[in-house]
Design a protein around this motif. Structure first.
Motif, PDB file in Angstrom:
ATOM      1  N   VAL A   1       0.856  -1.188   0.000  1.00  0.00           N
ATOM      2  CA  VAL A   1       0.000   0.000   0.000  1.00  0.00           C
ATOM      3  C   VAL A   1       0.888   1.233   0.000  1.00  0.00           C
ATOM      4  O   VAL A   1       1.798   1.360   0.828  1.00  0.00           O
ATOM      5  CB  VAL A   1      -0.928   0.019   1.225  1.00  0.00           C
ATOM      6  CG1 VAL A   1      -1.730   1.324   1.271  1.00  0.00           C
ATOM      7  CG2 VAL A   1      -1.855  -1.183   1.208  1.00  0.00           C
ATOM      8  N   MET A   2       0.599   2.152  -0.939  1.00  0.00           N
ATOM      9  CA  MET A   2       1.392   3.361  -1.093  1.00  0.00           C
ATOM     10  C   MET A   2       0.492   4.590  -1.036  1.00  0.00           C
ATOM     11  O   MET A   2      -0.717   4.508  -1.244  1.00  0.00           O
ATOM     12  CB  MET A   2       2.154   3.312  -2.426  1.00  0.00           C
ATOM     13  CG  MET A   2       3.099   2.137  -2.525  1.00  0.00           C
ATOM     14  SD  MET A   2       3.688   1.804  -4.213  1.00  0.00           S
ATOM     15  CE  MET A   2       4.429   3.380  -4.643  1.00  0.00           C
TER      16      MET A   2
ATOM     17  N   ALA B   1      -2.805   2.424   6.990  1.00  0.00           N
ATOM     18  CA  ALA B   1      -1.652   3.319   6.821  1.00  0.00           C
ATOM     19  C   ALA B   1      -0.475   2.911   7.687  1.00  0.00           C
ATOM     20  O   ALA B   1       0.686   3.045   7.284  1.00  0.00           O
ATOM     21  CB  ALA B   1      -2.064   4.751   7.135  1.00  0.00           C
ATOM     22  N   ASP B   2      -0.767   2.395   8.885  1.00  0.00           N
ATOM     23  CA  ASP B   2       0.288   1.995   9.817  1.00  0.00           C
ATOM     24  C   ASP B   2       0.482   0.484   9.858  1.00  0.00           C
ATOM     25  O   ASP B   2       1.216  -0.029  10.699  1.00  0.00           O
ATOM     26  CB  ASP B   2      -0.056   2.491  11.229  1.00  0.00           C
ATOM     27  CG  ASP B   2      -0.261   3.997  11.278  1.00  0.00           C
ATOM     28  OD1 ASP B   2       0.435   4.709  10.537  1.00  0.00           O
ATOM     29  OD2 ASP B   2      -1.139   4.448  12.039  1.00  0.00           O
ATOM     30  N   GLY B   3      -0.181  -0.231   8.949  1.00  0.00           N
ATOM     31  CA  GLY B   3      -0.186  -1.684   8.987  1.00  0.00           C
ATOM     32  C   GLY B   3       0.999  -2.334   8.288  1.00  0.00           C
ATOM     33  O   GLY B   3       1.869  -1.669   7.710  1.00  0.00           O
ATOM     34  N   ALA B   4       0.985  -3.644   8.291  1.00  0.00           N
ATOM     35  CA  ALA B   4       2.112  -4.428   7.783  1.00  0.00           C
ATOM     36  C   ALA B   4       2.289  -4.302   6.280  1.00  0.00           C
ATOM     37  O   ALA B   4       3.398  -4.496   5.765  1.00  0.00           O
ATOM     38  CB  ALA B   4       1.915  -5.896   8.165  1.00  0.00           C
TER      39      ALA B   4
ATOM     40  N   VAL C   1       3.890   0.714   2.807  1.00  0.00           N
ATOM     41  CA  VAL C   1       5.290   1.096   2.528  1.00  0.00           C
ATOM     42  C   VAL C   1       5.374   2.604   2.336  1.00  0.00           C
ATOM     43  O   VAL C   1       6.210   3.119   1.594  1.00  0.00           O
ATOM     44  CB  VAL C   1       5.844   0.332   1.298  1.00  0.00           C
ATOM     45  CG1 VAL C   1       5.889  -1.158   1.565  1.00  0.00           C
ATOM     46  CG2 VAL C   1       5.015   0.617   0.047  1.00  0.00           C
ATOM     47  N   ILE C   2       4.498   3.325   3.031  1.00  0.00           N
ATOM     48  CA  ILE C   2       4.386   4.771   2.840  1.00  0.00           C
ATOM     49  C   ILE C   2       5.628   5.504   3.333  1.00  0.00           C
ATOM     50  O   ILE C   2       6.129   6.413   2.656  1.00  0.00           O
ATOM     51  CB  ILE C   2       3.105   5.290   3.521  1.00  0.00           C
ATOM     52  CG1 ILE C   2       1.868   4.707   2.816  1.00  0.00           C
ATOM     53  CG2 ILE C   2       3.049   6.812   3.515  1.00  0.00           C
ATOM     54  CD1 ILE C   2       0.561   4.945   3.535  1.00  0.00           C
ATOM     55  N   LEU C   3       6.169   5.126   4.479  1.00  0.00           N
ATOM     56  CA  LEU C   3       7.377   5.791   4.973  1.00  0.00           C
ATOM     57  C   LEU C   3       8.615   5.440   4.151  1.00  0.00           C
ATOM     58  O   LEU C   3       9.432   6.325   3.865  1.00  0.00           O
ATOM     59  CB  LEU C   3       7.588   5.476   6.460  1.00  0.00           C
ATOM     60  CG  LEU C   3       6.565   6.134   7.400  1.00  0.00           C
ATOM     61  CD1 LEU C   3       6.854   5.752   8.847  1.00  0.00           C
ATOM     62  CD2 LEU C   3       6.567   7.649   7.245  1.00  0.00           C
TER      63      LEU C   3
END
Length: 319
Positions: free
Chosen positions: A274-275, A291-294, A297-299
């Motif tokens: 997820v981006m 957004a904060d899940g496994a 890969v946003i960060l």
């Protein structure tokens, strides 16, 4: 006609758009970025590739995140970085864009990083420099109107390749406000150029460009149908500042149908990534659990973005 981004030898001298760029140029940028990723982990985070060069950030439109990553990238290449306060500059006093550029060239500018609310502004600057035989000065488009955001497209491509290795066997879904998104346009051009067999765009009809299928994508108005079996999900920010008129009933209604939740993500492949180009509107485009899940890969996208911008500036400057 020669691509205005390339010189007579086919080398990249400006980065204005991914549209029309040869696939080997795009792959070359991604390959060049790879060794720069590790620089952020070093004690000394600089290389001398742009030592003595001056990079001017010309941001006629606000974007703290993009400007900051370009500034970090240029400084890691040992360049001198000048951030101009355009709102208080000569352009607000009536000076034209090209007059401003000419004055900055006279101050020994080497690279202009340009963000502008008008589509085509970076192209205008590059054409002006080429016509004046100032080919030692380079332009990087940091986002123009609804048109293009090539470095964001490149960092998204880099992220996808990092986690999925290849493009030729992927299904990628781009979800949300495609109509106003220059990020979506750049990513679509990059994905199709690199041979991605299926690119899907998902969103309400009011936020879908006319004839978007001509870009080589499949359109879905039903998010669940669009997410079925995908390898990559790219969520887009709602571009409220560019919307004219009421295109959505409410943020809550939008989230109900097009917000990414764990339930909807379960329709994709188990190893989906997820981006999001940021900044995120949590509870509107994406649920915090996703957004904060496994699978997020946003960060890492942000980290890769610095390396990709280092690669672009080092290539166009001839290093």
């Amino acid at each position: 006609m020669r691509n205005p981004q390339l010189n007579a030898n086919g080398e990249l001298t400006h980065l204005l758009t991914l549209e029309g760029l040869p696939p080997d140029i795009i792959r070359g940028i991604l390959d060049t970025a790879t060794p720069f990723v590790s620089i952020g982990e070093r004690e000394v985070k600089k290389v001398p590739l742009l030592r003595g060069k001056a990079v001017f950030n010309l941001f006629f439109e606000n974007s703290t995140r993009t400007r900051t990553t370009f500034e970090i990238a240029a400084k890691r290449l040992s360049a001198d970085v000048i951030n101009l306060n355009i709102g208080a500059s000569s352009t607000s006093k009536g000076e034209t864009l090209l007059d401003t550029v000419d004055n900055l060239v006279a101050m020994d500018a080497d690279i202009f990083v340009v963000r502008h609310s008008q589509s085509g502004a970076p192209h205008l600057i590059a054409a002006h420099l080429n016509a004046a035989e100032r080919r030692h000065v380079h332009v990087v488009n940091a986002g123009d109107g609804r048109h293009a955001h090539p470095t964001q497209g490149l960092l998204d491509l880099y992220t996808i390749r990092h986690y999925k290795k290849e493009f030729h066997n992927l299904t990628v879904a781009i979800v949300g406000d495609v109509l106003h998104s220059r990020v979506a346009r750049s990513l679509i051009h990059g994905l199709t150029t690199l041979g991605t067999p299926e690119v899907r765009v998902i969103g309400p009809r009011t936020l879908m460009p006319a004839r978007v299928e001509a870009m080589g994508v499949r359109t879905f108005n039903d998010m669940r149908a669009g997410l079925a079996g995908v390898d990559v999900v790219v969520m887009l920010r709602l571009q409220n500042e560019r919307m004219k008129g009421a295109l959505l009933p409410s943020a809550g209604e939008y989230f109900k149908h097009y917000g990414l939740t764990q339930e909807k993500l379960a329709l994709a492949k188990p190893d989906v990534i997820v981006m999001h180009p940021g900044p995120m509107n949590r509870g509107v485009e994406i649920d915090s659990a996703v957004a904060d899940g496994a699978r997020s890969v946003i960060l890492p996208q942000v980290t890769f973005g610095i390396a990709v911008r280092m690669a672009v500036m080092s290539i166009i400057a001839g290093n």
